[in-house]
Design a protein around this motif. Sequence first.
Motif, mmCIF file in Angstrom:
data_model
loop_
_atom_site.group_PDB
_atom_site.id
_atom_site.type_symbol
_atom_site.label_atom_id
_atom_site.label_comp_id
_atom_site.label_asym_id
_atom_site.label_seq_id
_atom_site.Cartn_x
_atom_site.Cartn_y
_atom_site.Cartn_z
ATOM 1 N N ASP A 86 0.825 -1.194 0.000
ATOM 2 C CA ASP A 86 0.000 0.000 0.000
ATOM 3 C C ASP A 86 0.872 1.262 0.000
ATOM 4 O OD1 ASP A 86 -1.971 1.841 0.161
ATOM 5 O OD2 ASP A 86 -2.684 1.276 2.163
ATOM 6 N N LYS A 87 1.193 1.723 -1.205
ATOM 7 C CA LYS A 87 2.032 2.919 -1.303
ATOM 8 C C LYS A 87 1.283 4.170 -0.854
ATOM 9 C CE LYS A 87 5.171 1.285 -4.864
ATOM 10 N NZ LYS A 87 5.639 1.360 -6.244
ATOM 11 N N SER A 88 -0.052 4.166 -1.021
ATOM 12 C CA SER A 88 -0.841 5.352 -0.653
ATOM 13 C C SER A 88 -0.618 5.730 0.792
ATOM 14 C CB SER A 88 -2.332 5.102 -0.843
ATOM 15 O OG SER A 88 -2.572 4.711 -2.148
ATOM 16 N N GLU A 89 -0.662 4.709 1.641
ATOM 17 C CA GLU A 89 -0.525 4.950 3.076
ATOM 18 C C GLU A 89 0.798 5.664 3.374
ATOM 19 O OE1 GLU A 89 -0.209 2.252 7.076
ATOM 20 O OE2 GLU A 89 -0.945 1.284 5.256
ATOM 21 N N LEU A 94 4.120 10.448 4.436
ATOM 22 C CA LEU A 94 5.257 11.263 3.989
ATOM 23 C C LEU A 94 4.827 12.718 3.756
ATOM 24 C CD1 LEU A 94 8.207 11.403 2.988
ATOM 25 C CD2 LEU A 94 7.402 10.687 0.731
ATOM 26 N N ALA A 95 3.674 12.889 3.127
ATOM 27 C CA ALA A 95 3.168 14.238 2.861
ATOM 28 C C ALA A 95 2.954 14.990 4.176
ATOM 29 C CB ALA A 95 1.872 14.163 2.059
ATOM 30 N N ASP A 96 2.426 14.281 5.167
ATOM 31 C CA ASP A 96 2.227 14.850 6.503
ATOM 32 C C ASP A 96 3.525 15.366 7.105
ATOM 33 O OD1 ASP A 96 -0.345 14.827 7.133
ATOM 34 O OD2 ASP A 96 -0.264 13.137 8.559
ATOM 35 N N ILE A 97 4.537 14.484 7.047
ATOM 36 C CA ILE A 97 5.837 14.821 7.629
ATOM 37 C C ILE A 97 6.430 16.053 6.952
ATOM 38 C CG2 ILE A 97 8.227 14.000 7.864
ATOM 39 C CD1 ILE A 97 7.055 11.141 7.987
ATOM 40 N N LEU A 98 6.344 16.080 5.626
ATOM 41 C CA LEU A 98 6.949 17.177 4.867
ATOM 42 C C LEU A 98 6.235 18.494 5.147
ATOM 43 C CD1 LEU A 98 7.362 15.226 1.516
ATOM 44 C CD2 LEU A 98 9.184 15.806 3.131
ATOM 45 N N ARG A 113 -0.083 7.148 -12.324
ATOM 46 C CA ARG A 113 0.524 5.910 -12.835
ATOM 47 C C ARG A 113 1.744 5.547 -11.986
ATOM 48 N NH1 ARG A 113 4.407 4.473 -16.293
ATOM 49 N NH2 ARG A 113 4.975 6.643 -16.628
ATOM 50 N N VAL A 114 2.570 6.556 -11.714
ATOM 51 C CA VAL A 114 3.621 6.400 -10.713
ATOM 52 C C VAL A 114 3.217 7.302 -9.540
ATOM 53 C CG1 VAL A 114 6.072 6.678 -10.190
ATOM 54 C CG2 VAL A 114 5.366 6.030 -12.505
ATOM 55 N N PRO A 115 2.710 6.714 -8.455
ATOM 56 C CA PRO A 115 2.249 7.541 -7.326
ATOM 57 C C PRO A 115 3.413 8.296 -6.682
ATOM 58 C CG PRO A 115 1.434 5.270 -7.158
ATOM 59 C CD PRO A 115 2.482 5.280 -8.221
ATOM 60 N N ILE A 116 3.193 9.573 -6.410
ATOM 61 C CA ILE A 116 4.269 10.413 -5.869
ATOM 62 C C ILE A 116 3.755 11.416 -4.840
ATOM 63 C CG2 ILE A 116 5.849 10.377 -7.858
ATOM 64 C CD1 ILE A 116 4.575 13.058 -8.734
ATOM 65 N N ILE A 132 8.053 5.864 -4.593
ATOM 66 C CA ILE A 132 8.442 4.798 -3.667
ATOM 67 C C ILE A 132 8.907 3.552 -4.414
ATOM 68 C CG2 ILE A 132 7.546 3.204 -1.898
ATOM 69 C CD1 ILE A 132 5.825 5.489 -0.953
ATOM 70 N N ASN A 133 10.057 3.030 -3.995
ATOM 71 C CA ASN A 133 10.561 1.749 -4.513
ATOM 72 C C ASN A 133 10.662 1.660 -6.027
ATOM 73 O OD1 ASN A 133 11.009 0.749 -2.037
ATOM 74 N ND2 ASN A 133 9.480 -0.897 -2.106
ATOM 75 N N ASN A 134 10.954 2.773 -6.683
ATOM 76 C CA ASN A 134 11.126 2.716 -8.140
ATOM 77 C C ASN A 134 12.620 2.514 -8.428
ATOM 78 O OD1 ASN A 134 10.744 2.920 -10.852
ATOM 79 N ND2 ASN A 134 10.063 5.056 -10.847
ATOM 80 N N VAL A 135 13.134 1.366 -7.967
ATOM 81 C CA VAL A 135 14.578 1.146 -7.987
ATOM 82 C C VAL A 135 15.105 0.952 -9.414
ATOM 83 C CG1 VAL A 135 16.463 -0.254 -7.059
ATOM 84 C CG2 VAL A 135 14.492 0.251 -5.640
ATOM 85 N N LEU A 136 14.263 0.421 -10.301
ATOM 86 C CA LEU A 136 14.700 0.284 -11.706
ATOM 87 C C LEU A 136 15.083 1.644 -12.298
ATOM 88 C CD1 LEU A 136 12.525 -2.186 -13.802
ATOM 89 C CD2 LEU A 136 15.009 -2.176 -13.506
ATOM 90 N N ALA A 137 14.322 2.653 -11.936
ATOM 91 C CA ALA A 137 14.639 3.995 -12.448
ATOM 92 C C ALA A 137 15.972 4.491 -11.890
ATOM 93 C CB ALA A 137 13.516 4.972 -12.123
ATOM 94 N N VAL A 138 16.266 4.105 -10.644
ATOM 95 C CA VAL A 138 17.554 4.495 -10.058
ATOM 96 C C VAL A 138 18.696 3.808 -10.818
ATOM 97 C CG1 VAL A 138 18.973 4.454 -7.961
ATOM 98 C CG2 VAL A 138 16.503 4.879 -7.794
ATOM 99 N N VAL A 139 18.476 2.553 -11.191
ATOM 100 C CA VAL A 139 19.511 1.796 -11.898
ATOM 101 C C VAL A 139 19.663 2.283 -13.345
ATOM 102 C CG1 VAL A 139 20.227 -0.505 -12.640
ATOM 103 C CG2 VAL A 139 19.249 -0.190 -10.374
#
Length: 337
Positions: A86-89, A94-98, A113-116, A132-139
Motif C-alpha cells: 500500500d504505497k498510498s498509506e 510522507l506528505a504529513d511529515i513534509l 501511474r507512478v504515485p508520488i 516509492i521503490n522505483n529502484v529500476l529507475a535508479v539503476v
Amino acid sequence: RMLKRQMACRGDIHRLNAPLLAIYESLIPPEEERTKQKQLLALLEKLVCKEWPKAQLFLYGSCANSFGVSKSDIDVCLAFNEDINDKSEILLKLADILQSDNLQNVQALTHARVPIVKLMDPATGISCDICINNVLAVVNTKLLRDYAKIDVRLRQLAFIVKHWAKSRGVNETYRGTLSSYAYVLMCIHFLQQRRPAILPCLQGMEKTYNVMVDNIECAYFDKVEQLSNFGSPNKETVAQLVWGFFNYWAYGHDYANSVISVRTGSIISKQEKDWTRRVGNDRHLICIEDPFEISHDLGRVVDKFSIRVLREEFERAADVIQAYYPQNPLEKKKPKA
Ligand code: ATP
Ligand code: MG
C-alpha cells in the motif's frame, strides 16, 4: 528558392558547431544548483530517517543521470528493503511529515501511474517529486550517467536533442510523444552505431556491476573510467552528429521492422520481440527497447496521430540542417536519376 540553393551550396556543416556548442554550454546547470539539490536531499533524508530509519533516498532522472538542464525539478526515490503493497498509506504519511516541516505545495498523488508526493522547498526554490521503490529507475539513471562519462559528445548531442524536443513540443508523453529518457536512449544507440563507434555496448561487456531489481538482472560493465578513449578514433563533431541523428530518424530508420536496443548495441527486429501486433495500448509504431525491462517499449505512448507529428518533426529538423551541408554525404539516399 535561390537563396536556399545558395545557402546549400555555400553551406558548411562546421559552421553549426559553435552555435550548437553554445546551446549546450548554456544549458549546463551551474555548480550552485547541485549544491542546492544536495542541501534539499539532506533535509529530506533527515525527515525520512526519523520515521523510517531503514529506508534510503536516491536521486534519479535528469538531476542524477547528467542529462539534466538548468532549473529542472528533481526526482527522488524513497526505497524500502521490502515490497510495499500500500504505497498510498506511506505517501500520505510522507506528505504529513513534509508539510509539518514547512515544505510548500505538498501534494500526495496516490492515484497517478507512478504515485508520488510533490513538494517545493522554499529555501532552495527547488521542486521535487518523491516516488516509492522505483529502484529500476535508479539503476537506469546510473546506466545513462555511466554512458555519459565515456564520451562528451553523448551529453552534447542529448542536450541538443532534448532542447529541440521541448521547443518543438514533442517531449510530452501524455500527448503521445516521447519522454526525455527515450530521447537519451535514442542518442546512446545512435552513438553505438557510428563507425568507428563512439560508444560501446556496456551490457555486452564483462559485468562489473550486477543487481537484481524486481526480478530483473541489471548487469553491465561500469568501470567506465577505463573507456575514456573509446570514442577517440571517431572524429565527428557535434554538428555532424546532430545532422546524422535527425537524418537517421527522418530517412534512415525502418519504422516497420526495427527496434532500437541499447542493451545489444544494435538494431533488432520487431518480429524477434513479437512487437508486430497491437496489444492493448501498445502499438509499437516506433520501437525503443528499455535496456533492463526489455518487454517495455518506450515508444508505446506513440499513437497513429503522434507518430506523424514526430516523423514530420524529424524531417523538418533534418532538412533545416541539410541546408548547411555542402554535398549530400553518403547517408542520405540519393533519388535515382
Ligand atoms: P527531464 O529533464 O525532462 O525531467 P528526465 O531524465 O528526468 O528528464 P523523465 O521523463 O522525467 O526524464 O524521467 C525520469 C526518470 O524516470 C528517467 O531518467 C528514468 O530513469 C525513469 N523513466 C522515465 N520514463 C520511464 C519509462 N517509461 N520506463 C522506465 N523508466 C522511466
Ligand atoms: Mg525529470
